[in-house]
Design an enzyme around this catalytic site. Structure first.
Site, PDB file in Angstrom:
ATOM      1  N   ASP A 105       0.792  -1.238   0.000  1.00  0.00           N
ATOM      2  CA  ASP A 105       0.000   0.000   0.000  1.00  0.00           C
ATOM      3  C   ASP A 105       0.823   1.287   0.000  1.00  0.00           C
ATOM      4  O   ASP A 105       0.419   2.302   0.595  1.00  0.00           O
ATOM      5  CB  ASP A 105      -0.990  -0.021   1.161  1.00  0.00           C
ATOM      6  CG  ASP A 105      -2.182  -0.913   0.835  1.00  0.00           C
ATOM      7  OD1 ASP A 105      -2.593  -0.924  -0.346  1.00  0.00           O
ATOM      8  OD2 ASP A 105      -2.690  -1.591   1.734  1.00  0.00           O
ATOM      9  N   ASP A 165      -7.497  -3.844  -4.932  1.00  0.00           N
ATOM     10  CA  ASP A 165      -7.149  -2.557  -4.319  1.00  0.00           C
ATOM     11  C   ASP A 165      -5.822  -2.011  -4.857  1.00  0.00           C
ATOM     12  O   ASP A 165      -5.595  -0.801  -4.888  1.00  0.00           O
ATOM     13  CB  ASP A 165      -7.008  -2.689  -2.791  1.00  0.00           C
ATOM     14  CG  ASP A 165      -7.997  -3.641  -2.146  1.00  0.00           C
ATOM     15  OD1 ASP A 165      -8.425  -4.593  -2.817  1.00  0.00           O
ATOM     16  OD2 ASP A 165      -8.319  -3.447  -0.970  1.00  0.00           O
ATOM     17  N   GLY A 223      -9.941 -17.173  -7.565  1.00  0.00           N
ATOM     18  CA  GLY A 223     -10.254 -15.937  -6.852  1.00  0.00           C
ATOM     19  C   GLY A 223     -10.902 -16.247  -5.515  1.00  0.00           C
ATOM     20  O   GLY A 223     -11.718 -17.176  -5.430  1.00  0.00           O
ATOM     21  N   THR A 225     -12.397 -14.090  -1.741  1.00  0.00           N
ATOM     22  CA  THR A 225     -12.579 -12.778  -1.135  1.00  0.00           C
ATOM     23  C   THR A 225     -11.778 -12.683   0.151  1.00  0.00           C
ATOM     24  O   THR A 225     -11.409 -13.693   0.749  1.00  0.00           O
ATOM     25  CB  THR A 225     -14.064 -12.488  -0.857  1.00  0.00           C
ATOM     26  OG1 THR A 225     -14.205 -11.075  -0.703  1.00  0.00           O
ATOM     27  CG2 THR A 225     -14.583 -13.214   0.398  1.00  0.00           C
ATOM     28  N   ARG A 237     -16.546  -2.072  -2.145  1.00  0.00           N
ATOM     29  CA  ARG A 237     -15.334  -1.245  -2.251  1.00  0.00           C
ATOM     30  C   ARG A 237     -14.343  -1.834  -3.244  1.00  0.00           C
ATOM     31  O   ARG A 237     -13.638  -1.104  -3.939  1.00  0.00           O
ATOM     32  CB  ARG A 237     -14.706  -1.032  -0.880  1.00  0.00           C
ATOM     33  CG  ARG A 237     -13.658   0.058  -0.895  1.00  0.00           C
ATOM     34  CD  ARG A 237     -13.373   0.673   0.448  1.00  0.00           C
ATOM     35  NE  ARG A 237     -12.696  -0.187   1.385  1.00  0.00           N
ATOM     36  CZ  ARG A 237     -13.248  -0.726   2.460  1.00  0.00           C
ATOM     37  NH1 ARG A 237     -14.515  -0.497   2.740  1.00  0.00           N
ATOM     38  NH2 ARG A 237     -12.557  -1.493   3.274  1.00  0.00           N
ATOM     39  N   TRP A 241     -12.586   0.106  -6.233  1.00  0.00           N
ATOM     40  CA  TRP A 241     -11.137   0.176  -6.524  1.00  0.00           C
ATOM     41  C   TRP A 241     -10.908  -0.152  -7.991  1.00  0.00           C
ATOM     42  O   TRP A 241     -10.013   0.409  -8.628  1.00  0.00           O
ATOM     43  CB  TRP A 241     -10.344  -0.789  -5.646  1.00  0.00           C
ATOM     44  CG  TRP A 241     -10.275  -0.511  -4.159  1.00  0.00           C
ATOM     45  CD1 TRP A 241     -10.372  -1.460  -3.172  1.00  0.00           C
ATOM     46  CD2 TRP A 241     -10.061   0.745  -3.482  1.00  0.00           C
ATOM     47  NE1 TRP A 241     -10.240  -0.858  -1.932  1.00  0.00           N
ATOM     48  CE2 TRP A 241     -10.047   0.487  -2.083  1.00  0.00           C
ATOM     49  CE3 TRP A 241      -9.888   2.062  -3.916  1.00  0.00           C
ATOM     50  CZ2 TRP A 241      -9.862   1.497  -1.129  1.00  0.00           C
ATOM     51  CZ3 TRP A 241      -9.714   3.066  -2.961  1.00  0.00           C
ATOM     52  CH2 TRP A 241      -9.704   2.786  -1.600  1.00  0.00           C
ATOM     53  N   SER A 356     -18.333 -12.416   7.659  1.00  0.00           N
ATOM     54  CA  SER A 356     -19.316 -13.253   6.965  1.00  0.00           C
ATOM     55  C   SER A 356     -18.780 -14.685   6.988  1.00  0.00           C
ATOM     56  O   SER A 356     -17.620 -14.903   7.358  1.00  0.00           O
ATOM     57  CB  SER A 356     -19.511 -12.792   5.523  1.00  0.00           C
ATOM     58  OG  SER A 356     -18.456 -13.267   4.716  1.00  0.00           O
TER      59      SER A 356
HETATM   60  N1  GLY Z   1      -7.447  -1.557   0.723  1.00  0.00           N
HETATM   61  C1  GLY Z   1      -8.086  -2.133   1.844  1.00  0.00           C
HETATM   62  C2  GLY Z   1      -9.532  -1.787   1.945  1.00  0.00           C
HETATM   63  O1  GLY Z   1     -10.105  -1.225   1.024  1.00  0.00           O
HETATM   64  O2  GLY Z   1     -10.077  -2.095   3.007  1.00  0.00           O
END
Ligand code: GLY
Length: 392
Positions: A105, A165, A223, A225, A237, A241, A356
Protein backbone atom coordinates in the site's frame (compact mmCIF):
# COMPACT_ATOMS: atom_id res chain seq x y z
CA UNK A 1 -31.13 -5.33 -10.94
CA UNK A 2 -31.52 -2.33 -8.64
CA UNK A 3 -30.89 0.55 -11.05
CA UNK A 4 -30.43 1.35 -14.71
CA UNK A 5 -28.91 4.45 -16.27
CA UNK A 6 -32.52 5.36 -17.16
CA UNK A 7 -33.89 4.90 -13.62
CA UNK A 8 -31.09 6.97 -12.11
CA UNK A 9 -32.31 10.04 -14.04
CA UNK A 10 -35.22 10.46 -11.59
CA UNK A 11 -32.90 11.31 -8.67
CA UNK A 12 -31.91 14.84 -7.70
CA UNK A 13 -28.42 15.97 -8.67
CA UNK A 14 -26.00 18.44 -7.12
CA UNK A 15 -27.42 21.98 -7.19
CA UNK A 16 -25.65 25.33 -7.56
CA UNK A 17 -23.61 26.22 -4.50
CA UNK A 18 -23.78 22.73 -2.96
CA UNK A 19 -20.20 21.78 -3.74
CA UNK A 20 -18.75 25.01 -2.35
CA UNK A 21 -20.90 24.71 0.78
CA UNK A 22 -19.92 21.07 1.29
CA UNK A 23 -16.23 21.92 0.84
CA UNK A 24 -16.41 24.88 3.23
CA UNK A 25 -18.10 22.70 5.83
CA UNK A 26 -15.56 19.90 5.39
CA UNK A 27 -12.63 22.34 5.70
CA UNK A 28 -14.04 23.67 8.98
CA UNK A 29 -14.07 20.13 10.40
CA UNK A 30 -10.54 19.48 9.11
CA UNK A 31 -9.26 22.73 10.63
CA UNK A 32 -10.75 21.91 14.02
CA UNK A 33 -8.98 18.50 13.85
CA UNK A 34 -5.47 19.93 13.33
CA UNK A 35 -4.49 20.35 17.01
CA UNK A 36 -5.17 16.67 17.71
CA UNK A 37 -4.05 15.26 14.37
CA UNK A 38 -0.82 16.93 13.27
CA UNK A 39 1.80 15.05 15.29
CA UNK A 40 -0.54 12.06 15.31
CA UNK A 41 -2.68 10.55 12.56
CA UNK A 42 -6.32 9.54 12.45
CA UNK A 43 -7.23 5.91 13.17
CA UNK A 44 -8.38 4.02 10.04
CA UNK A 45 -12.01 4.21 11.10
CA UNK A 46 -13.93 6.18 13.68
CA UNK A 47 -15.43 4.86 16.92
CA UNK A 48 -18.97 6.20 17.43
CA UNK A 49 -18.09 8.61 14.62
CA UNK A 50 -14.89 9.97 16.22
CA UNK A 51 -11.39 9.13 15.03
CA UNK A 52 -8.76 8.45 17.64
CA UNK A 53 -5.12 9.53 17.36
CA UNK A 54 -2.59 6.91 16.16
CA UNK A 55 1.04 6.73 15.15
CA UNK A 56 1.91 6.59 11.45
CA UNK A 57 0.98 2.91 10.98
CA UNK A 58 -1.36 0.76 8.83
CA UNK A 59 -2.25 1.45 5.19
CA UNK A 60 -4.50 4.42 5.83
CA UNK A 61 -2.60 7.38 7.33
CA UNK A 62 -1.94 8.99 3.94
CA UNK A 63 -5.64 9.68 3.50
CA UNK A 64 -5.69 12.12 6.41
CA UNK A 65 -2.62 13.96 5.09
CA UNK A 66 -4.32 14.01 1.68
CA UNK A 67 -7.43 15.54 3.24
CA UNK A 68 -5.24 18.27 4.75
CA UNK A 69 -3.67 18.99 1.35
CA UNK A 70 -7.13 19.22 -0.25
CA UNK A 71 -8.21 21.64 2.50
CA UNK A 72 -5.08 23.69 1.81
CA UNK A 73 -5.93 23.81 -1.89
CA UNK A 74 -9.51 24.90 -1.21
CA UNK A 75 -8.75 27.57 1.38
CA UNK A 76 -5.13 28.63 0.81
CA UNK A 77 -4.80 28.59 4.62
CA UNK A 78 -1.11 28.10 5.52
CA UNK A 79 -2.05 26.25 8.72
CA UNK A 80 -3.02 23.26 6.56
CA UNK A 81 0.25 23.34 4.66
CA UNK A 82 2.31 23.50 7.86
CA UNK A 83 0.46 20.53 9.37
CA UNK A 84 0.76 18.43 6.20
CA UNK A 85 4.51 19.10 6.01
CA UNK A 86 4.93 17.89 9.60
CA UNK A 87 3.32 14.66 8.44
CA UNK A 88 5.60 14.43 5.39
CA UNK A 89 8.57 14.24 7.80
CA UNK A 90 6.84 11.36 9.54
CA UNK A 91 6.35 9.58 6.20
CA UNK A 92 10.06 9.93 5.38
CA UNK A 93 10.97 8.40 8.75
CA UNK A 94 8.44 5.61 8.20
CA UNK A 95 9.87 4.47 4.87
CA UNK A 96 13.51 4.97 5.91
CA UNK A 97 12.97 2.91 9.05
CA UNK A 98 10.58 0.47 7.31
CA UNK A 99 7.83 0.89 9.90
CA UNK A 100 4.78 -1.24 9.03
CA UNK A 101 5.51 -1.27 5.30
CA UNK A 102 5.66 -5.02 4.57
CA UNK A 103 2.71 -4.70 2.16
CA UNK A 104 1.83 -3.11 -1.20
CA UNK A 105 0.00 0.00 0.00
CA UNK A 106 2.78 2.46 -0.79
CA UNK A 107 0.54 4.34 -3.23
CA UNK A 108 -2.27 4.89 -0.76
CA UNK A 109 0.26 6.06 1.81
CA UNK A 110 2.70 8.10 -0.27
CA UNK A 111 0.77 9.46 -3.28
CA UNK A 112 -1.63 11.45 -1.11
CA UNK A 113 0.93 12.65 1.42
CA UNK A 114 4.30 12.99 -0.30
CA UNK A 115 3.61 13.09 -4.06
CA UNK A 116 0.96 15.69 -3.19
CA UNK A 117 3.48 17.66 -1.11
CA UNK A 118 6.05 17.54 -3.89
CA UNK A 119 3.54 18.72 -6.50
CA UNK A 120 2.13 21.49 -4.30
CA UNK A 121 5.32 22.78 -2.61
CA UNK A 122 8.32 21.25 -4.40
CA UNK A 123 9.43 19.64 -1.10
CA UNK A 124 12.56 17.55 -1.70
CA UNK A 125 11.88 15.63 1.52
CA UNK A 126 8.53 14.58 0.09
CA UNK A 127 10.07 13.60 -3.25
CA UNK A 128 12.72 11.50 -1.51
CA UNK A 129 10.12 9.74 0.64
CA UNK A 130 7.83 9.03 -2.31
CA UNK A 131 10.67 7.62 -4.43
CA UNK A 132 11.78 5.37 -1.57
CA UNK A 133 8.18 4.18 -1.30
CA UNK A 134 8.06 3.48 -5.06
CA UNK A 135 11.31 1.48 -4.77
CA UNK A 136 9.87 -0.47 -1.88
CA UNK A 137 6.68 -1.26 -3.82
CA UNK A 138 8.70 -2.29 -6.91
CA UNK A 139 10.50 -4.88 -4.76
CA UNK A 140 7.16 -6.66 -4.32
CA UNK A 141 6.94 -7.32 -8.07
CA UNK A 142 6.93 -11.04 -8.86
CA UNK A 143 8.35 -11.97 -12.26
CA UNK A 144 6.52 -15.32 -12.21
CA UNK A 145 2.97 -14.14 -12.89
CA UNK A 146 4.01 -10.48 -13.43
CA UNK A 147 2.20 -8.84 -10.54
CA UNK A 148 2.74 -6.94 -7.30
CA UNK A 149 2.18 -9.20 -4.32
CA UNK A 150 -0.21 -7.54 -1.88
CA UNK A 151 0.51 -9.06 1.48
CA UNK A 152 3.07 -11.14 3.36
CA UNK A 153 6.74 -11.52 2.61
CA UNK A 154 7.44 -11.29 -1.14
CA UNK A 155 7.42 -14.80 -2.61
CA UNK A 156 5.61 -16.34 0.36
CA UNK A 157 3.62 -19.29 -1.11
CA UNK A 158 0.42 -18.79 0.90
CA UNK A 159 0.26 -15.11 -0.12
CA UNK A 160 1.13 -15.49 -3.82
CA UNK A 161 -1.76 -13.33 -4.96
CA UNK A 162 -2.84 -9.90 -6.10
CA UNK A 163 -5.78 -7.86 -4.85
CA UNK A 164 -7.95 -5.40 -6.76
CA UNK A 165 -7.15 -2.56 -4.32
CA UNK A 166 -3.57 -2.52 -5.67
CA UNK A 167 -4.71 -0.66 -8.79
CA UNK A 168 -4.58 2.50 -6.67
CA UNK A 169 -0.97 1.75 -5.75
CA UNK A 170 0.15 1.85 -9.40
CA UNK A 171 0.15 5.64 -9.94
CA UNK A 172 3.16 6.13 -7.62
CA UNK A 173 5.09 3.86 -10.00
CA UNK A 174 3.99 5.86 -13.07
CA UNK A 175 4.98 9.03 -11.19
CA UNK A 176 8.39 7.58 -10.27
CA UNK A 177 9.04 6.87 -13.96
CA UNK A 178 8.08 10.44 -14.87
CA UNK A 179 10.37 11.91 -12.20
CA UNK A 180 13.40 9.62 -12.67
CA UNK A 181 13.13 8.58 -16.33
CA UNK A 182 13.51 4.95 -15.19
CA UNK A 183 10.95 2.97 -17.21
CA UNK A 184 11.09 -0.08 -14.95
CA UNK A 185 8.60 1.38 -12.45
CA UNK A 186 5.90 1.95 -15.09
CA UNK A 187 6.63 -1.40 -16.75
CA UNK A 188 5.93 -3.20 -13.48
CA UNK A 189 2.70 -1.24 -13.03
CA UNK A 190 1.58 -1.98 -16.59
CA UNK A 191 2.35 -5.69 -16.23
CA UNK A 192 0.47 -5.77 -12.95
CA UNK A 193 -2.73 -4.27 -14.35
CA UNK A 194 -2.55 -6.62 -17.33
CA UNK A 195 -2.38 -9.63 -15.01
CA UNK A 196 -5.06 -8.23 -12.71
CA UNK A 197 -7.50 -7.53 -15.53
CA UNK A 198 -7.02 -11.04 -16.86
CA UNK A 199 -8.29 -12.54 -13.61
CA UNK A 200 -10.31 -10.21 -11.39
CA UNK A 201 -13.09 -9.09 -13.77
CA UNK A 202 -15.74 -11.80 -14.08
CA UNK A 203 -17.93 -12.36 -17.17
CA UNK A 204 -20.87 -10.60 -15.43
CA UNK A 205 -18.59 -7.55 -14.81
CA UNK A 206 -18.42 -8.02 -11.05
CA UNK A 207 -14.93 -8.47 -9.60
CA UNK A 208 -12.96 -10.77 -7.35
CA UNK A 209 -11.31 -9.09 -4.39
CA UNK A 210 -8.16 -11.24 -4.49
CA UNK A 211 -6.75 -13.73 -6.98
CA UNK A 212 -4.06 -16.38 -6.48
CA UNK A 213 -1.32 -17.00 -9.05
CA UNK A 214 0.50 -20.29 -9.62
CA UNK A 215 4.07 -19.86 -8.37
CA UNK A 216 5.53 -22.15 -11.04
CA UNK A 217 3.54 -21.40 -14.20
CA UNK A 218 2.55 -17.79 -13.37
CA UNK A 219 -1.05 -18.58 -14.40
CA UNK A 220 -3.98 -17.24 -12.35
CA UNK A 221 -5.53 -20.09 -10.34
CA UNK A 222 -8.54 -19.00 -8.28
CA UNK A 223 -10.25 -15.94 -6.85
CA UNK A 224 -11.23 -15.61 -3.19
CA UNK A 225 -12.58 -12.78 -1.13
CA UNK A 226 -10.96 -11.22 1.90
CA UNK A 227 -13.48 -8.50 2.75
CA UNK A 228 -16.48 -9.35 0.59
CA UNK A 229 -19.52 -11.35 1.65
CA UNK A 230 -18.71 -14.41 -0.51
CA UNK A 231 -15.88 -15.55 -2.72
CA UNK A 232 -18.16 -15.02 -5.72
CA UNK A 233 -19.93 -11.84 -4.60
CA UNK A 234 -18.99 -8.26 -5.49
CA UNK A 235 -17.52 -6.46 -2.48
CA UNK A 236 -18.65 -2.87 -3.08
CA UNK A 237 -15.33 -1.25 -2.25
CA UNK A 238 -13.41 -3.77 -4.31
CA UNK A 239 -15.61 -2.92 -7.29
CA UNK A 240 -14.90 0.78 -6.72
CA UNK A 241 -11.14 0.18 -6.52
CA UNK A 242 -11.60 -1.40 -9.96
CA UNK A 243 -13.46 1.65 -11.30
CA UNK A 244 -10.95 4.25 -10.13
CA UNK A 245 -7.90 2.03 -10.59
CA UNK A 246 -8.64 1.39 -14.26
CA UNK A 247 -9.29 5.11 -14.82
CA UNK A 248 -5.92 6.02 -13.27
CA UNK A 249 -3.98 3.54 -15.36
CA UNK A 250 -5.80 4.79 -18.46
CA UNK A 251 -4.66 8.31 -17.56
CA UNK A 252 -1.02 7.22 -17.71
CA UNK A 253 -1.03 4.47 -20.36
CA UNK A 254 -3.96 5.31 -22.68
CA UNK A 255 -4.53 1.63 -23.49
CA UNK A 256 -7.82 1.49 -25.47
CA UNK A 257 -8.84 -1.82 -23.86
CA UNK A 258 -9.14 -0.09 -20.47
CA UNK A 259 -12.13 1.90 -21.74
CA UNK A 260 -14.23 -1.23 -22.15
CA UNK A 261 -13.05 -2.59 -18.78
CA UNK A 262 -13.88 0.71 -17.09
CA UNK A 263 -17.40 0.71 -18.56
CA UNK A 264 -18.01 -2.88 -17.54
CA UNK A 265 -17.01 -2.53 -13.87
CA UNK A 266 -18.66 0.89 -13.54
CA UNK A 267 -21.91 -0.33 -15.10
CA UNK A 268 -22.00 -3.16 -12.58
CA UNK A 269 -21.50 -0.72 -9.70
CA UNK A 270 -24.21 1.69 -10.84
CA UNK A 271 -26.71 -0.99 -11.80
CA UNK A 272 -26.46 -2.56 -8.33
CA UNK A 273 -27.02 0.60 -6.30
CA UNK A 274 -30.01 0.52 -3.93
CA UNK A 275 -32.89 3.00 -4.05
CA UNK A 276 -31.12 5.75 -2.07
CA UNK A 277 -27.92 5.36 -4.17
CA UNK A 278 -25.66 4.67 -1.15
CA UNK A 279 -24.23 1.17 -1.68
CA UNK A 280 -24.37 -1.61 0.88
CA UNK A 281 -20.93 -2.99 1.78
CA UNK A 282 -21.43 -5.89 -0.65
CA UNK A 283 -23.67 -6.04 -3.71
CA UNK A 284 -25.24 -9.23 -2.33
CA UNK A 285 -27.44 -6.74 -0.42
CA UNK A 286 -30.05 -4.44 -1.88
CA UNK A 287 -32.81 -1.99 -0.93
CA UNK A 288 -34.45 -2.92 2.37
CA UNK A 289 -31.49 -4.91 3.76
CA UNK A 290 -30.41 -4.34 7.37
CA UNK A 291 -26.78 -4.72 6.39
CA UNK A 292 -24.54 -1.62 6.72
CA UNK A 293 -23.60 0.70 3.88
CA UNK A 294 -20.17 1.57 2.60
CA UNK A 295 -20.36 5.23 1.64
CA UNK A 296 -16.62 5.19 0.81
CA UNK A 297 -17.24 2.85 -2.16
CA UNK A 298 -19.51 5.46 -3.69
CA UNK A 299 -16.98 8.28 -3.13
CA UNK A 300 -14.22 6.23 -4.80
CA UNK A 301 -16.43 5.40 -7.80
CA UNK A 302 -17.43 9.05 -8.23
CA UNK A 303 -13.73 10.04 -8.39
CA UNK A 304 -13.10 7.28 -10.93
CA UNK A 305 -15.91 8.53 -13.13
CA UNK A 306 -14.78 12.16 -12.86
CA UNK A 307 -11.30 11.10 -13.99
CA UNK A 308 -12.35 8.73 -16.79
CA UNK A 309 -14.95 11.13 -18.20
CA UNK A 310 -12.05 13.27 -19.45
CA UNK A 311 -11.16 10.53 -21.95
CA UNK A 312 -14.55 9.09 -22.97
CA UNK A 313 -16.59 10.20 -25.97
CA UNK A 314 -19.19 12.80 -25.03
CA UNK A 315 -22.19 10.48 -25.02
CA UNK A 316 -20.51 7.98 -22.70
CA UNK A 317 -18.98 10.69 -20.51
CA UNK A 318 -22.37 12.38 -20.03
CA UNK A 319 -24.00 9.09 -19.10
CA UNK A 320 -21.47 8.33 -16.36
CA UNK A 321 -21.23 11.93 -15.17
CA UNK A 322 -24.98 12.04 -14.68
CA UNK A 323 -24.79 8.95 -12.48
CA UNK A 324 -21.85 10.40 -10.52
CA UNK A 325 -23.77 13.63 -9.97
CA UNK A 326 -26.73 11.74 -8.44
CA UNK A 327 -24.44 9.58 -6.32
CA UNK A 328 -22.63 12.63 -4.96
CA UNK A 329 -25.93 14.29 -4.13
CA UNK A 330 -26.90 11.14 -2.20
CA UNK A 331 -23.64 11.32 -0.22
CA UNK A 332 -24.17 15.01 0.55
CA UNK A 333 -27.76 14.35 1.66
CA UNK A 334 -27.29 11.13 3.65
CA UNK A 335 -23.64 10.84 4.73
CA UNK A 336 -21.79 14.17 4.81
CA UNK A 337 -20.84 15.70 8.14
CA UNK A 338 -19.98 19.37 8.66
CA UNK A 339 -20.49 19.56 12.43
CA UNK A 340 -17.48 18.78 14.65
CA UNK A 341 -19.81 18.00 17.54
CA UNK A 342 -21.47 15.17 15.57
CA UNK A 343 -18.23 13.66 14.24
CA UNK A 344 -14.61 14.58 13.53
CA UNK A 345 -14.96 12.79 10.19
CA UNK A 346 -16.35 14.00 6.88
CA UNK A 347 -18.33 11.04 5.55
CA UNK A 348 -20.54 8.92 7.80
CA UNK A 349 -21.86 5.39 7.11
CA UNK A 350 -18.77 3.60 5.84
CA UNK A 351 -17.77 0.02 6.57
CA UNK A 352 -14.14 -1.02 6.90
CA UNK A 353 -14.81 -4.75 7.35
CA UNK A 354 -17.79 -6.92 8.06
CA UNK A 355 -17.56 -10.57 9.03
CA UNK A 356 -19.32 -13.25 6.97
CA UNK A 357 -19.18 -17.04 6.59
CA UNK A 358 -16.81 -16.90 3.61
CA UNK A 359 -14.50 -14.04 4.51
CA UNK A 360 -11.77 -13.93 7.13
CA UNK A 361 -12.72 -10.59 8.71
CA UNK A 362 -14.05 -9.54 12.05
CA UNK A 363 -16.36 -6.53 12.23
CA UNK A 364 -14.39 -3.31 12.11
CA UNK A 365 -15.51 0.25 11.51
CA UNK A 366 -19.07 -0.84 10.73
CA UNK A 367 -21.36 2.16 10.06
CA UNK A 368 -18.50 4.52 10.89
CA UNK A 369 -16.37 7.09 9.12
CA UNK A 370 -13.19 5.82 7.53
CA UNK A 371 -10.25 7.94 6.44
CA UNK A 372 -10.40 6.91 2.78
CA UNK A 373 -14.12 7.69 2.60
CA UNK A 374 -13.35 11.19 3.88
CA UNK A 375 -10.49 11.56 1.41
CA UNK A 376 -12.35 10.43 -1.73
CA UNK A 377 -15.45 12.43 -0.80
CA UNK A 378 -13.32 15.54 -0.52
CA UNK A 379 -11.39 14.70 -3.70
CA UNK A 380 -14.70 14.43 -5.56
CA UNK A 381 -15.74 17.87 -4.28
CA UNK A 382 -12.40 19.44 -5.17
CA UNK A 383 -12.56 17.92 -8.66
CA UNK A 384 -15.90 19.66 -9.16
CA UNK A 385 -14.68 22.98 -7.78
CA UNK A 386 -11.61 23.51 -9.98
CA UNK A 387 -9.29 22.02 -12.59
CA UNK A 388 -7.51 19.83 -10.05
CA UNK A 389 -4.03 18.42 -10.58
CA UNK A 390 -4.10 14.85 -9.27
CA UNK A 391 -1.92 13.65 -6.39
CA UNK A 392 -2.13 10.16 -7.96
N1 GLY B 1 -7.45 -1.56 0.72
C1 GLY B 1 -8.09 -2.13 1.84
C2 GLY B 1 -9.53 -1.79 1.94
O1 GLY B 1 -10.10 -1.22 1.02
O2 GLY B 1 -10.08 -2.10 3.01
Amino acid sequence: MAQTFESIKQYPGVEDGMVAKALDGACRVVKSNLPEFTDKFQSSNSFDNFYEPTENVEWTTGFWTGVIWLAYEHTGDEAFKEAALVQVDSFLKRIEEKIDVNHHDMGFLYSLSCVAAYKLTGSETAKKAALLAADHLAERYREVGKFLQAWGNPGEPKEYRLIIDCLLNLPILYWATEVTGDQSYAEKAENHIKTAMKCVVRPDNSTYHTHFIDMVTGEPTHGVTHQGNRNNSAWARGQSWGVYGIALSYRYLKKPEYIDLFCRVTDYFIEHLPEDLVPYWDFDFDTGSDEPRDSSASAITICGILEMAKYLDKEKADKYLEAADKMLRALIDHCANTDSKVSNGLLLHGTYARDSKENTCTNRGVDECNTWGDYFYMEALIRLSKDWELYW
